[in-house]
Scaffold this active site. Structure first.
Site, short mmCIF file in Angstrom:
data_model
loop_
_atom_site.label_atom_id
_atom_site.label_comp_id
_atom_site.label_asym_id
_atom_site.label_seq_id
_atom_site.Cartn_x
_atom_site.Cartn_y
_atom_site.Cartn_z
N ARG A 327 8.78 8.49 5.00
CA ARG A 327 7.75 7.46 5.08
C ARG A 327 6.61 7.79 6.04
O ARG A 327 5.50 7.31 5.86
CB ARG A 327 8.36 6.09 5.40
CG ARG A 327 9.30 5.61 4.28
CD ARG A 327 9.65 4.13 4.36
NE ARG A 327 8.52 3.28 4.09
CZ ARG A 327 7.75 2.73 4.99
NH1 ARG A 327 8.02 2.92 6.28
NH2 ARG A 327 6.72 2.00 4.66
N CYS A 358 10.77 22.69 6.34
CA CYS A 358 9.71 23.67 6.43
C CYS A 358 8.39 23.06 5.99
O CYS A 358 7.89 23.35 4.90
CB CYS A 358 10.07 24.88 5.57
SG CYS A 358 9.14 26.29 6.06
N GLU A 359 7.84 22.20 6.83
CA GLU A 359 6.61 21.47 6.51
C GLU A 359 6.09 20.85 7.81
O GLU A 359 6.84 20.15 8.50
CB GLU A 359 6.97 20.36 5.49
CG GLU A 359 5.90 19.37 5.25
CD GLU A 359 5.34 19.42 3.83
OE1 GLU A 359 5.76 20.30 3.05
OE2 GLU A 359 4.49 18.59 3.53
N TYR A 387 13.68 2.05 1.62
CA TYR A 387 12.83 3.15 1.18
C TYR A 387 12.99 4.43 2.00
O TYR A 387 12.03 5.19 2.15
CB TYR A 387 11.35 2.72 1.16
CG TYR A 387 11.11 1.50 0.30
CD1 TYR A 387 11.34 1.54 -1.07
CD2 TYR A 387 10.70 0.29 0.86
CE1 TYR A 387 11.14 0.42 -1.86
CE2 TYR A 387 10.50 -0.84 0.07
CZ TYR A 387 10.73 -0.77 -1.28
OH TYR A 387 10.54 -1.87 -2.06
N1 LLP Z 1 8.95 -6.32 -7.00
C1 LLP Z 1 8.24 -5.33 -7.56
C2 LLP Z 1 7.80 -5.47 -8.93
C3 LLP Z 1 7.95 -4.17 -6.82
O1 LLP Z 1 7.24 -3.21 -7.38
C4 LLP Z 1 8.41 -4.05 -5.49
C5 LLP Z 1 8.15 -2.86 -4.70
C6 LLP Z 1 9.16 -5.11 -4.95
C7 LLP Z 1 9.40 -6.23 -5.73
C8 LLP Z 1 9.73 -5.08 -3.56
O2 LLP Z 1 8.75 -4.99 -2.58
P1 LLP Z 1 9.16 -5.16 -1.04
O3 LLP Z 1 9.65 -6.56 -0.84
O4 LLP Z 1 10.24 -4.16 -0.76
O5 LLP Z 1 7.92 -4.86 -0.30
N2 LLP Z 1 8.06 3.08 -1.06
C9 LLP Z 1 7.16 2.15 -0.43
C10 LLP Z 1 7.31 0.77 -1.00
C11 LLP Z 1 7.12 0.74 -2.49
C12 LLP Z 1 7.32 -0.63 -3.07
C13 LLP Z 1 7.39 -0.58 -4.54
N3 LLP Z 1 7.59 -1.83 -5.16
C14 LLP Z 1 7.41 2.16 1.08
O6 LLP Z 1 8.27 2.90 1.55
O7 LLP Z 1 6.72 1.46 1.82
#
Ligand code: LLP
Length: 428
Positions: A327, A358-359, A387
């Site tokens: 992240r 290695c980055e 995540y």
């Molecule tokens: N619902 C939908 C349709 C989504 O696309 C997402 C997240 C969530 C719910 C949940 O969101 P949250 O409550 O977790 O914010 N990899 C990124 C976050 C990508 C989120 C993708 N969709 C990170 O590490 O910040």
């Protein structure tokens, strides 16, 4: 600082996670090690569920399992009567393996294949978000073979800007997700004419959002859209899914609202809008991922040494890195850290926590204060429950880290550590 991270405390100069010594966890299970505190996880789930429970229109919380998709975690969600949002066959299988009632599963995705939709139907999945017209065409074709009536929520881009990283912003018109309302309305009519179950609307404006305003704006707008939709397809389309996106604390500077506040704000807006628009209160769904798993997780590493560069930058090297937590590399995320075996020592040194990959961008946190670290120390980073494991990679053929559950019972391994041989075994 520890008091800002739930379940963390100091005892005899050592870090305790959910009442268990972090050092003993590292000794018993090795590092890098993801640690999930079940007590915090369940509390996060309950806080969401109870905030929604007083809403008269009814509703459900769906845990966005992309944040942390592990069988045991989904089992806990099922026990808490929380549903699951899944985006792939893998996430669906994990939810089912965790004992989740398929009726409480919501299938998402901007590019669902016919094969995966067929699998979702065969498993009796309750809901799917229609992200584009092809979803409807495919479901209409599949409905002959699969009599199961999956409920369709049409994913709308509301055109709302949320202040978060570009990569995790999804509510604007140039998003790859969803469709504008003017495209959704005729599609809903078409889906209904095809005999599909048109159940309502969905939106998700982005992730790691702290302000309440974009959520309120989205809720208000979506109520107007739902009214328009009901005028066309009838009041059976009575579900409004407002997605997830609720921000959590990563560093001391972050001051997120409690989850209940986000839900109660939305409930208030929806209730007022229903009155104004003379509508029945819709059933409300939410899909928090990060705000359920994030603060329940931490990661333990072993320090391999410290390097001071010619220009004065100090690196603390750990035995993991972007392979278990990408992240910082992806979003410039920052994490608080402590030395678990000397948690009360004064943090006097500004350091960059760098991994073993290695980055150059293989960093977990840049410029944070730590007590002078040395080889063999156990370093803990906080708020890594969401995540991190789910976006881990096998770069440099580094095997996947193990995960342990603490807090309620004796520490229990819930994901076994991968081996280099296992990785190699896929090569033919
Ligand atoms: N619902 C939908 C349709 C989504 O696309 C997402 C997240 C969530 C719910 C949940 O969101 P949250 O409550 O977790 O914010 N990899 C990124 C976050 C990508 C989120 C993708 N969709 C990170 O590490 O910040």
């Amino acid at each position: 600082m520890l008091q800002n991270f739930p379940g963390m405390e100091e005892k005899n100069g050592e870090l305790m996670i959910g009442g268990v010594s972090a050092v003993s966890l590292a000794e018993q299970f090795g590092t890098p090690l993801y640690v999930v505190n079940e007590t915090v996880l369940r509390k996060n789930m309950r806080d969401f569920a109870s905030a929604l429970s007083s809403y008269e229109g009814g509703g459900r919380i769906f845990y966005a399992s992309k944040a942390l998709s592990v069988k045991r975690i989904l089992k806990i969600a099922a026990e808490e009567n929380i549903g699951a949002d899944v985006v792939s066959e893998g996430e669906l299988r994990t939810a089912l393996a965790g004992g989740m009632n398929p009726e409480n599963i919501m299938y998402h995705g901007n590019n669902k294949s016919e094969k995966e939709l067929a699998f979702a139907l065969s498993q009796g999945v309750g809901y799917t978000a229609v992200d584009r017209p092809e979803d409807v065409y495919r479901l209409a074709a599949l409905s002959k073979e699969y009599p199961h009536k999956i409920k369709l929520l049409f994913r709308i881009v509301p055109g709302i800007e949320a202040h978060t990283h570009d990569y995790i912003r999804t509510g604007s018109f140039d998003s790859k997700f969803g469709m504008p309302i003017e495209e959704a309305l005729p599609l809903m009519q078409y889906a209904k004419a095809q005999g599909l179950c048109v159940a309502g609307l969905h939106c998700h404006i982005g992730s790691q959002i702290f302000e309440t305003e974009p959520f309120r704006d989205a809720a208000k707008l979506m109520m107007q859209f739902l009214k328009e939709a009901q005028a066309l397809v009838g009041e059976d389309a009575c579900i409004l899914n407002l997605g997830g996106g609720f921000g959590i604390r990563y560093t001391e500077e972050d001051s997120p609202l409690p989850p209940a506040d986000f839900i109660q704000n939305a409930v208030r807006v929806v209730t007022e809008a229903a009155k104004e628009l003379k509508m029945k209160k819709p059933m409300l769904f939410f899909e928090p991922g990060r705000a359920i798993a994030g603060t329940a997780g931490s990661t333990l590493y072993t320090v391999g040494g410290v390097k001071k560069t010619k220009v004065g930058k100090t690196y603390v090297f750990i035995d993991g890195g972007m392979t278990d937590n990408p992240r910082h590399a992806l979003y410039d995320a920052q994490y608080e850290a402590v030395i678990a075996n000397r948690v009360s020592d004064e943090a006097t040194q500004k350091v960059t926590i760098a991994g073993r990959l290695c980055e150059s961008g293989d960093v977990i946190s840049e410029g944070i204060l730590l007590p002078p670290a040395k080889e063999g120390d156990i370093l803990a980073t906080f708020s890594t429950g969401a995540y991190c494991f789910s976006m881990a990679s096998r770069y440099n053929r580094v095997p996947g880290a193990a995960m342990v559950l603490v807090g309620e019972e004796a520490p229990r391994l819930i994901v076994r550590r991968q081996t280099a041989e296992e990785l190699l075994s896929l090569d033919l």
